[in-house]
Write an enzyme that holds these catalytic residues in place. Structure first.
Site, mmCIF file in Angstrom:
data_model
loop_
_atom_site.group_PDB
_atom_site.id
_atom_site.type_symbol
_atom_site.label_atom_id
_atom_site.label_comp_id
_atom_site.label_asym_id
_atom_site.label_seq_id
_atom_site.Cartn_x
_atom_site.Cartn_y
_atom_site.Cartn_z
ATOM 1 C CG ASP A 67 -0.266 -0.353 2.524
ATOM 2 O OD1 ASP A 67 0.981 -0.371 2.552
ATOM 3 O OD2 ASP A 67 -0.968 -0.605 3.508
ATOM 4 C CG ASN A 135 -8.367 -0.506 12.462
ATOM 5 O OD1 ASN A 135 -7.376 -1.101 12.057
ATOM 6 N ND2 ASN A 135 -9.049 0.344 11.712
ATOM 7 C CG HIS A 137 -5.651 -1.506 9.096
ATOM 8 N ND1 HIS A 137 -5.676 -0.136 9.153
ATOM 9 C CD2 HIS A 137 -4.338 -1.841 9.235
ATOM 10 C CE1 HIS A 137 -4.452 0.323 9.295
ATOM 11 N NE2 HIS A 137 -3.634 -0.684 9.351
ATOM 12 C CD GLU A 142 -8.534 1.414 7.791
ATOM 13 O OE1 GLU A 142 -8.537 0.601 8.734
ATOM 14 O OE2 GLU A 142 -7.784 2.410 7.764
#
Ligand code: GLP
Length: 240
Positions: A67, A135, A137, A142
């Site tokens: 990414d 979280n 991800h 996400e």
């Protein structure tokens, strides 16, 4: 999923590097999937050392990254291109033309389509390094109602902007969008090497190991579907 618990970040980084090194030694022309974030820095340090000591060579290897932020220049110190140059590429004998990171100047999906073509030509990787967002991800996939299969332009979750703001001057400076491999792309590797360290990963690691459900609301839960996934954690990330 095989869970390997280490006493410290140093030990975790060595164990993860040992697996990476054995794959590269066995196949010097390996296709390597790489990740950014603070978690794999120790692993990359060990790879640099192993290359300097002649244990491995990147001469025939090819790399591809997960990414990148949208609209960030490669010269920007917070870009993932800069990170990879500083933490690995500039210190090993890899040919720069054999390294690949996504790049998107704007939110235009054309950049994602270009990367998907590159991924199709690249083919299945021999390994993929992954970190875990606090979280849950993976890359920049996400938590949400659904997960992307292929590379897309994605909006970052508030929790991610918050977590990544530690690298920027302020939260407002964190880009709001990223270009990220989708789940099918991120998992298209024979071996997954997942690294998670420190107290702030305790909850995500617990949920990953104990969780009984697979859900897009917790992207990391999909790791248990991969037939050859290694999760390297230190004691702090393992918690109790
Ligand atoms: C970033 C990256 C992820 C990375 C995660 C964890 O947002 N997109 O690929 O795994 O955050 O980063 P860290 O290792 O710094 O906790």
């Amino acid at each position: 999923m095989k869970v390997i618990v280490s006493e410290s970040y140093e030990e975790l980084s060595q164990k993860a590097a040992d697996l990476f090194i054995s794959i590269l030694q066995e196949k010097p022309q390996s296709k390597l999937g790489l990740a950014t974030g603070s978690s794999p820095i120790g692993l990359y340090k060990n790879l640099i050392k192993a290359q300097k000591e002649g244990e491995i060579s990147f001469h025939w290897a090819k790399t591809i990254n997960l990414d990148e932020y949208v609209g960030i220049s490669p010269q920007n110190e917070q870009s993932y291109q800069y990170f990879m140059n500083e933490n690995l590429f500039n210190h090993v004998n890899i040919k720069k033309e054999n390294t690949h990171l996504p790049k998107a100047d704007t939110n235009d999906e054309k950049y994602a389509e270009e990367y998907n073509k590159l991924l199709d030509d690249f083919g299945t990787r021999d390994l993929q390094v992954l970190g875990l967002g606090p979280n849950g991800h993976l890359a920049f996939n996400e938590p949400g109602e659904f997960l992307n299969k292929r590379t897309s332009i994605v909006k970052l979750a508030d929790a991610t902007i918050e977590a990544n703001s530690r690298f920027f001057e302020s939260k407002d400076d964190v880009p709001k969008y990223a270009i990220s491999m989708g789940m099918a792309d991120a998992f298209n590797a024979k071996t997954l090497i997942v690294v998670a360290s420190g107290k702030n990963k305790k909850d995500v690691v617990k949920k990953l190991i104990e969780g009984k459900e697979i859900s897009p609301s917790f992207p990391a839960s999909f790791l248990s579907l991969h037939p050859n996934c290694y999760l390297f954690v230190d004691k702090e990330a393992m918690g109790e």
